[in-house]
Design a protein around this motif. Structure first.
Motif, PDB file in Angstrom:
ATOM      1  N   VAL A   1       0.848  -1.345  -0.130  1.00  0.00           N
ATOM      2  CA  VAL A   1       0.017   0.019  -0.030  1.00  0.00           C
ATOM      3  C   VAL A   1       0.444   1.371   0.206  1.00  0.00           C
ATOM      4  O   VAL A   1       0.096   1.926   0.055  1.00  0.00           O
TER       5      VAL A   1
ATOM      6  N   ALA B   1       2.838   2.230   2.134  1.00  0.00           N
ATOM      7  CA  ALA B   1       3.084   2.756   3.168  1.00  0.00           C
ATOM      8  C   ALA B   1       4.171   3.852   3.425  1.00  0.00           C
ATOM      9  O   ALA B   1       5.456   3.437   3.276  1.00  0.00           O
TER      10      ALA B   1
ATOM     11  N   GLY C   1      -1.116   5.564   3.962  1.00  0.00           N
ATOM     12  CA  GLY C   1      -0.716   6.879   5.099  1.00  0.00           C
ATOM     13  C   GLY C   1       0.624   5.981   5.786  1.00  0.00           C
ATOM     14  O   GLY C   1       1.560   4.833   5.414  1.00  0.00           O
TER      15      GLY C   1
ATOM     16  N   ILE D   1       1.689   1.774  10.199  1.00  0.00           N
ATOM     17  CA  ILE D   1       1.038   1.585  10.956  1.00  0.00           C
ATOM     18  C   ILE D   1       2.355   0.322  12.305  1.00  0.00           C
ATOM     19  O   ILE D   1       2.151   0.133  13.262  1.00  0.00           O
TER      20      ILE D   1
ATOM     21  N   MET E   1      10.979   4.672  16.519  1.00  0.00           N
ATOM     22  CA  MET E   1      10.540   5.096  15.495  1.00  0.00           C
ATOM     23  C   MET E   1      11.781   5.487  15.080  1.00  0.00           C
ATOM     24  O   MET E   1      12.154   6.542  15.663  1.00  0.00           O
TER      25      MET E   1
ATOM     26  N   SER F   1      -5.733   4.553  -2.917  1.00  0.00           N
ATOM     27  CA  SER F   1      -6.149   5.518  -1.796  1.00  0.00           C
ATOM     28  C   SER F   1      -5.398   6.429  -1.721  1.00  0.00           C
ATOM     29  O   SER F   1      -3.818   5.759  -1.880  1.00  0.00           O
TER      30      SER F   1
ATOM     31  N   LEU G   1      -4.860   7.475   2.359  1.00  0.00           N
ATOM     32  CA  LEU G   1      -5.616   7.334   3.434  1.00  0.00           C
ATOM     33  C   LEU G   1      -4.578   7.778   4.550  1.00  0.00           C
ATOM     34  O   LEU G   1      -3.450   8.063   4.423  1.00  0.00           O
ATOM     35  N   GLY G   2      -4.900   8.730   5.538  1.00  0.00           N
ATOM     36  CA  GLY G   2      -4.169   8.883   6.704  1.00  0.00           C
ATOM     37  C   GLY G   2      -2.704  10.200   6.034  1.00  0.00           C
ATOM     38  O   GLY G   2      -2.790  10.544   5.262  1.00  0.00           O
ATOM     39  N   GLY G   3      -1.947   9.889   5.997  1.00  0.00           N
ATOM     40  CA  GLY G   3      -0.979  10.141   6.508  1.00  0.00           C
ATOM     41  C   GLY G   3      -0.209  10.286   4.600  1.00  0.00           C
ATOM     42  O   GLY G   3       0.074  11.232   4.214  1.00  0.00           O
TER      43      GLY G   3
ATOM     44  N   LEU H   1      -7.795   4.390  14.366  1.00  0.00           N
ATOM     45  CA  LEU H   1      -6.236   3.146  14.762  1.00  0.00           C
ATOM     46  C   LEU H   1      -6.410   4.113  16.273  1.00  0.00           C
ATOM     47  O   LEU H   1      -5.281   3.527  15.924  1.00  0.00           O
TER      48      LEU H   1
ATOM     49  N   PRO I   1      -4.725  12.805  12.769  1.00  0.00           N
ATOM     50  CA  PRO I   1      -3.918  12.901  11.478  1.00  0.00           C
ATOM     51  C   PRO I   1      -3.505  13.764  11.937  1.00  0.00           C
ATOM     52  O   PRO I   1      -3.005  15.256  12.485  1.00  0.00           O
ATOM     53  N   ALA I   2      -1.996  13.368  11.951  1.00  0.00           N
ATOM     54  CA  ALA I   2      -0.816  14.187  13.201  1.00  0.00           C
ATOM     55  C   ALA I   2       0.809  14.329  12.369  1.00  0.00           C
ATOM     56  O   ALA I   2       1.527  15.193  12.832  1.00  0.00           O
TER      57      ALA I   2
ATOM     58  N   HIS J   1     -14.512   7.195   4.076  1.00  0.00           N
ATOM     59  CA  HIS J   1     -13.711   7.566   3.256  1.00  0.00           C
ATOM     60  C   HIS J   1     -14.293   8.025   1.913  1.00  0.00           C
ATOM     61  O   HIS J   1     -15.834   8.206   2.157  1.00  0.00           O
TER      62      HIS J   1
ATOM     63  N   ALA K   1       1.036  12.706  20.840  1.00  0.00           N
ATOM     64  CA  ALA K   1       1.035  11.765  21.590  1.00  0.00           C
ATOM     65  C   ALA K   1       0.898  11.582  23.167  1.00  0.00           C
ATOM     66  O   ALA K   1       0.846  10.453  23.704  1.00  0.00           O
TER      67      ALA K   1
ATOM     68  N   PHE L   1      -0.580   8.267  20.920  1.00  0.00           N
ATOM     69  CA  PHE L   1       0.087   7.504  21.126  1.00  0.00           C
ATOM     70  C   PHE L   1       0.322   6.373  20.998  1.00  0.00           C
ATOM     71  O   PHE L   1       0.235   5.513  20.736  1.00  0.00           O
TER      72      PHE L   1
HETATM   73  C1  LIG Z   1      -4.534   0.958   1.885  1.00  0.00           C
HETATM   74  C2  LIG Z   1      -6.234   0.270   2.235  1.00  0.00           C
HETATM   75  C3  LIG Z   1      -7.611   0.592   1.891  1.00  0.00           C
HETATM   76  C4  LIG Z   1      -6.092  -0.758   1.251  1.00  0.00           C
HETATM   77  O1  LIG Z   1      -7.122  -2.199   1.215  1.00  0.00           O
HETATM   78  P1  LIG Z   1      -6.652  -3.414   0.619  1.00  0.00           P
HETATM   79  O2  LIG Z   1      -8.308  -4.292   0.800  1.00  0.00           O
HETATM   80  O3  LIG Z   1      -6.693  -3.376  -1.197  1.00  0.00           O
HETATM   81  O4  LIG Z   1      -5.422  -4.542   1.774  1.00  0.00           O
HETATM   82  P2  LIG Z   1      -5.306  -4.948   3.110  1.00  0.00           P
HETATM   83  O5  LIG Z   1      -6.446  -3.857   3.959  1.00  0.00           O
HETATM   84  O6  LIG Z   1      -5.190  -6.242   3.236  1.00  0.00           O
HETATM   85  O7  LIG Z   1      -4.312  -4.924   2.793  1.00  0.00           O
HETATM   86  C5  LIG Z   1      -2.461  -5.123   3.239  1.00  0.00           C
HETATM   87  C6  LIG Z   1      -1.545  -5.415   3.264  1.00  0.00           C
HETATM   88  O8  LIG Z   1      -1.061  -4.243   3.742  1.00  0.00           O
HETATM   89  C7  LIG Z   1      -1.218  -3.599   5.113  1.00  0.00           C
HETATM   90  N1  LIG Z   1      -1.161  -2.923   6.007  1.00  0.00           N
HETATM   91  C8  LIG Z   1      -2.368  -1.804   5.427  1.00  0.00           C
HETATM   92  N2  LIG Z   1      -1.946  -0.177   5.315  1.00  0.00           N
HETATM   93  C9  LIG Z   1      -1.427  -0.392   6.041  1.00  0.00           C
HETATM   94  C10 LIG Z   1      -0.660   0.852   6.328  1.00  0.00           C
HETATM   95  N3  LIG Z   1      -0.886   2.046   6.882  1.00  0.00           N
HETATM   96  N4  LIG Z   1       0.965   0.455   7.958  1.00  0.00           N
HETATM   97  C11 LIG Z   1       1.414  -0.797   7.458  1.00  0.00           C
HETATM   98  N5  LIG Z   1       0.722  -1.794   6.237  1.00  0.00           N
HETATM   99  C12 LIG Z   1      -0.725  -1.640   6.473  1.00  0.00           C
HETATM  100  C13 LIG Z   1      -1.678  -4.492   5.518  1.00  0.00           C
HETATM  101  O9  LIG Z   1      -2.402  -4.680   7.348  1.00  0.00           O
HETATM  102  C14 LIG Z   1      -2.112  -6.236   5.514  1.00  0.00           C
HETATM  103  O10 LIG Z   1      -0.938  -6.528   5.662  1.00  0.00           O
HETATM  104  P3  LIG Z   1      -1.276  -8.314   6.070  1.00  0.00           P
HETATM  105  O11 LIG Z   1      -0.418  -8.726   6.440  1.00  0.00           O
HETATM  106  O12 LIG Z   1      -2.081  -7.470   7.650  1.00  0.00           O
HETATM  107  O13 LIG Z   1      -2.474  -9.351   5.408  1.00  0.00           O
HETATM  108  C15 LIG Z   1      -6.494  -0.537   3.537  1.00  0.00           C
HETATM  109  O14 LIG Z   1      -5.210  -1.385   4.048  1.00  0.00           O
HETATM  110  C16 LIG Z   1      -6.151   0.787   4.313  1.00  0.00           C
HETATM  111  O15 LIG Z   1      -7.535   0.815   4.759  1.00  0.00           O
HETATM  112  N6  LIG Z   1      -5.636   0.850   5.184  1.00  0.00           N
HETATM  113  C17 LIG Z   1      -5.209   1.272   6.268  1.00  0.00           C
HETATM  114  C18 LIG Z   1      -5.016   3.115   5.892  1.00  0.00           C
HETATM  115  C19 LIG Z   1      -5.268   4.171   7.553  1.00  0.00           C
HETATM  116  O16 LIG Z   1      -5.616   3.858   8.621  1.00  0.00           O
HETATM  117  N7  LIG Z   1      -3.957   4.958   6.701  1.00  0.00           N
HETATM  118  C20 LIG Z   1      -3.226   5.247   8.256  1.00  0.00           C
HETATM  119  C21 LIG Z   1      -2.267   5.095   9.247  1.00  0.00           C
HETATM  120  S1  LIG Z   1      -2.163   5.682  11.016  1.00  0.00           S
HETATM  121  C22 LIG Z   1      -1.759   7.598   9.553  1.00  0.00           C
HETATM  122  O17 LIG Z   1      -1.281   7.969   8.747  1.00  0.00           O
HETATM  123  C23 LIG Z   1      -0.303   8.471  10.491  1.00  0.00           C
HETATM  124  C24 LIG Z   1      -0.326  10.428  10.151  1.00  0.00           C
HETATM  125  O18 LIG Z   1      -1.840  10.089   9.869  1.00  0.00           O
HETATM  126  C25 LIG Z   1       0.640  10.554  11.083  1.00  0.00           C
HETATM  127  C26 LIG Z   1       1.397  10.114  11.457  1.00  0.00           C
HETATM  128  C27 LIG Z   1       2.307  10.931  11.907  1.00  0.00           C
HETATM  129  C28 LIG Z   1       3.403   9.776  13.461  1.00  0.00           C
HETATM  130  C29 LIG Z   1       3.977  10.627  14.246  1.00  0.00           C
HETATM  131  C30 LIG Z   1       4.431   9.849  15.201  1.00  0.00           C
HETATM  132  C31 LIG Z   1       4.440  10.994  16.332  1.00  0.00           C
HETATM  133  C32 LIG Z   1       3.814   9.955  17.843  1.00  0.00           C
HETATM  134  C33 LIG Z   1       4.705  11.271  18.823  1.00  0.00           C
HETATM  135  C34 LIG Z   1       4.702  10.170  19.962  1.00  0.00           C
HETATM  136  C35 LIG Z   1       5.397  10.686  21.056  1.00  0.00           C
HETATM  137  C36 LIG Z   1       4.756   9.913  22.318  1.00  0.00           C
HETATM  138  C37 LIG Z   1       6.264   9.829  22.925  1.00  0.00           C
HETATM  139  O19 LIG Z   1       6.198  10.118  23.613  1.00  0.00           O
HETATM  140  O20 LIG Z   1       7.327   8.973  22.683  1.00  0.00           O
END
Ligand SMILES: CC(C)(COP(=O)(O)OP(=O)(O)OC[C@H]1O[C@@H](n2cnc3c(N)ncnc32)[C@H](O)[C@@H]1OP(=O)(O)O)[C@@H](O)C(=O)NCCC(=O)NCCSC(=O)C[C@@H](O)CCCCCCCCCCCCC(=O)O
Length: 719
Positions: free
Chosen positions: A21, A23, A60, A63, A70, A96, A98-100, A126, A130-131, A156, A256, A259
């Motif tokens: 995807v 990611a 995105g 995950i 990280m 797609s 999505l998310g990030g 999750l 959206p950060a 979506h 934070a 998460f």
């Molecule tokens: C994309 C999809 C719609 C595709 O669907 P489809 O049916 O085609 O396929 P599958 O769903 O079966 O997926 C196939 C396969 O891929 C894996 N997968 C899908 N998406 C991801 C992903 N995002 N990451 C990893 N893997 C993914 C899925 O698991 C399948 O594999 P498997 O082996 O399990 O069969 C559909 O997949 C879908 O809807 N995906 C999810 C979309 C989503 O939710 N996206 C949002 C992700 S979260 C994000 O994006 C966050 C961002 O906003 C910002 C992030 C900032 C991060 C900053 C971190 C700071 C933290 C600070 C905390 C500090 C704490 C401290 O103090 O320590």
């Protein structure tokens, strides 16, 4: 990873490459940072397009990285570098975003989407928000109300809706990358001042406070106890009330907290569990990757009560021709009307023509002669079902799969009624069958892997979380539910009220407590099942108490309520009272309280104070203990199967991850200790006796839930 090429002479094309995807893993983020730098420093390049390989823009943030330390470049500075670029950057969105992934696109100056693309910020599902600037950019782009809707629900949107909302600038039916490159050529050299979303003011709705108050109330109502939707509202409020930089600080602060929360862990666990259950495996070793489903073009449904109607709709909506059979003429007419209505409403929602002509109706079972698969959905009565299976065996063409929609009966006994038991599986739908997202696919010792594969594939096509489970009374869901309900009845005997029990469970996060739920479903259903199992028959004549069955404690309270004709909402009274039969608003019922007092007096029971904690521990741990027994028996292959069943079929609060995940969060040693405590207090209740798998897991140091399978395997190999 991201690949860089130059196309049409002056366009830098960046392709995200991280199957399946794309990611935003550390390597992809590094790839984007590097290729953006290359494109911006190349004097030949006048504009840039970002796309994803294999027809998907980006799913995105990765995950899988969330549970670990990280590494790699952070997302926010990366998005800022793109937005600050002095050359136009265009996102080419296929599949797609999505998310990030969408946040990356919002950092670009323009967005071109394919007509079949889906966009959204599903972080809330999750346990996150959206950060990567998404909570601050989206309201600036599409306004506060629309951004609140998308961010708090995580839904979506189609490309068409995204265009209407102003998320994308153009939608194409053709090659999206070609369209984006063409577009990038036309905007090369133009001013980008107005295209940088973070520099725009957030549109101000007229009554900001009222809008946010209403949004907050809505999320609190719909997601009892879930913290992410609340944080999402707070983040959008920051976008509406603070300058961008401060809003971003708030977004970071809120993220934070989320998460590292247990809720985020639970929700991310369920995300992967939902996918893991598709990789089913039978005790024989047959599995999803070695078993080929049979093609199904035409199906039949036998019995058109509420369940059969819903199943007919679900099958028709995935493009199958369906023969709908009901022997009673009046019921057939009624069902036809109901099915047509459901198909029409569904088609209207999706803006397509209702597929009414794909359903044919008959009173004659001979009409199923040429179908590929039959789902029997007659009354829950073994004798009747056996008769239907005998008839089906005589009528159906060779190779037809025979499925039973029983919720608890022995599907292997039904298989014995046919000459080809390998073609028989259970398909346990949940009511209403065209809406509810769970399907238990039940295999017996003789079910063929192909039959299981076919039922699992059909479930997936119907959009259901489909879980393959072994055959036993009640399968997984209802087998565990029985013990949860049983504890609730015992608690009434000991001094609780339906209100107290329901309050505790609803506070925990169930949409309805056990008593409200049973009033809605109808008390007569369980009564009939208990009668057919012989449990309801009083045996006082033999000198044994009515509160003992098969040597164990039994509560006849629900039977006594049914004897009064109190079947729940449909009769206007059950555990609660309603204004009229069919009423929806449950009111506390003085009759019931007086009945409970008299019942306790008759049986010499003294009411004691019971608190919410005891309600939760008794009801949930009894059910969890049974979950461990189910794993021990090999009825479910792993804890994920049980958790998906409970989250998708039984209203278990998703942010608590399912009963088995919840047990691991509480601590297995604590669950064991409390079960031992309650079993000591109630030695005549076997369901409170901790099962050996739980003890073994605790003895092996309470491993995390994803490592339970190793312990289960060892246990099975020693049996
Ligand atoms: C994309 C999809 C719609 C595709 O669907 P489809 O049916 O085609 O396929 P599958 O769903 O079966 O997926 C196939 C396969 O891929 C894996 N997968 C899908 N998406 C991801 C992903 N995002 N990451 C990893 N893997 C993914 C899925 O698991 C399948 O594999 P498997 O082996 O399990 O069969 C559909 O997949 C879908 O809807 N995906 C999810 C979309 C989503 O939710 N996206 C949002 C992700 S979260 C994000 O994006 C966050 C961002 O906003 C910002 C992030 C900032 C991060 C900053 C971190 C700071 C933290 C600070 C905390 C500090 C704490 C401290 O103090 O320590």
């Amino acid at each position: 990873m991201a690949q860089y090429t130059r196309v049409s002479g002056i366009v830098g094309l960046i392709t995200l490459q991280n199957p399946p995807v794309n990611a935003l893993s550390a390597a992809v983020r590094q790839g984007i940072v590097d290729t953006v730098k290359t494109a911006l420093s190349d004097p030949q390049v006048k504009s840039v397009v970002i796309c994803g390989q294999n027809g998907i823009f980006c799913g995105g943030a990765d995950i899988k990285e969330f549970g670990e330390k990280m590494f790699g470049p952070p997302l926010i500075p990366m998005m800022h570098a793109i937005e600050a670029a002095d050359k136009p950057v265009v996102a080419a969105i296929e599949g797609s975003a999505l998310g990030g992934g969408l946040e990356l696109a919002l950092g670009c100056h323009y967005r071109i989407a394919h007509s079949k693309a889906r966009l959204g910020l599903p972080e809330v599902t999750l346990g996150l928000l959206p950060a990567a600037g998404g909570s601050q950019r989206l309201p600036r782009l599409i306004g506060v109300p629309a951004a609140l809707d998308l961010i708090t629900t995580g839904r979506h949107v189609t490309a068409a809706e995204a265009l209407q909302l102003g998320i994308v600038d153009q939608v194409t039916d053709h090659n999206t990358v070609d369209a984006a490159v063409k577009f990038a050529l036309t905007v090369a050299g133009q001013s980008l001042d107005a295209r940088r979303i973070s520099t725009r003011p957030c549109p101000q709705p007229s009554d900001l406070d009222a809008l946010f108050e209403e949004a907050m109330q809505k999320v609190r109502r719909s997601a009892r106890g879930a913290i992410a939707p609340v944080a999402c509202v707070q983040a959008v409020r920051a976008a509406a009330t603070l300058p961008y930089a401060l809003g971003l600080e708030r977004e970071k602060e809120l993220m934070a907290t989320l998460f590292t929360s247990g809720q985020a862990r639970a929700l991310q666990y369920i995300f992967f569990a939902q996918r893991a259950v598709g990789r089913w495996r039978m005790p024989s070793g047959a599995s999803w990757d070695t078993s080929k489903p049979r093609p199904i073009n035409k199906a039949a449904v036998i019995g058109l009560g509420t369940m059969g109607q819903g199943i007919t709709v679900a099958l028709t909506q995935i493009g199958l021709s369906v023969v709908a059979i009901e022997t009673q003429e009046k019921q057939l007419m009624k069902a036809k009307q109901a099915i047509s209505g459901m198909l029409e409403r569904g088609a209207k929602r999706r803006g397509v023509a209702p597929p009414l002509d794909r359903v044919s109706y008959s009173q004659n079972i001979q009409a199923v002669a040429d179908v590929d698969l039959v789902i029997e959905a007659v009354f829950e009565d073994m004798g009747l079902k056996m008769e239907v299976f005998q008839q089906l065996s005589a009528v159906c063409k060779p190779g037809t799969l025979l499925c039973t929609n029983t919720s608890a009966l022995d599907m292997d006994q039904l298989a014995s009624e046919t000459p080809n038991p390998e073609l028989v599986v259970g398909m346990h739908f949940f009511s209403p069958a065209h809406v509810m997202k769970l399907l238990e696919v039940v295999y017996g010792p003789r079910s063929s892997p192909q039959a299981v594969a076919t039922a699992m594939q059909l479930g997936k096509k119907m959009g259901k979380a489909s879980v393959a489970v072994g055959n036993c009374t009640g399968f997984v869901g209802n087998r565990m539910l029985k013990l949860y309900t049983e504890q609730a009845f015992f608690l009434l005997e000991e001094g609780a009220t339906p209100e107290l029990v329901d309050e505790a469970l609803e506070e925990f996060g169930f949409p309805m407590g056990v008593f409200r739920m049973s009033d809605l479903a109808g008390l007569d259903v369980g009564w009939r099942i208990r009668k057919s199992a012989g449990l309801e028959e009083p045996i006082e004549a033999s000198g044994q108490s009515v509160r003992i069955r098969n040597g164990c404690r039994y509560s006849p309270i629900a039977d006594l309520i049914c004897e009064q004709g109190r079947f729940g909402q449909k009769t206007g009274s059950g555990w609660y009272q309603y204004d009229a039969p069919g009423g929806r608003v449950a009111r506390s019922d003085p009759w019931l309280h007086s009945f409970l007092a008299k019942y306790r007096a008759r049986h010499g029971l003294v009411a004691r104070g019971i608190d919410h904690q005891e309600v939760l521990e008794r009801c949930l741990y009894a059910m969890i203990n049974e979950g461990f027994r189910i794993l021990e028996d090999g009825i479910a292959a792993g804890p994920e199967d049980i958790d998906v069943i409970y989250v998708f079929g039984y209203g278990w609060p998703r942010h608590r991850g399912g009963p088995m995940f919840y047990a691991s969060m509480v601590g297995l040693a604590k669950v064991l200790e409390r079960l031992e405590h309650y079993h000591h207090a109630h030695p005549d209740v076997p369901s409170l006796q901790p099962c050996s798998l739980l003890k073994r897991l605790v003895a092996s140091g309470s491993p995390p839930v994803h490592r339970w399978r190793e312990v289960i395997k060892k246990l099975h190999s020693q049996l």
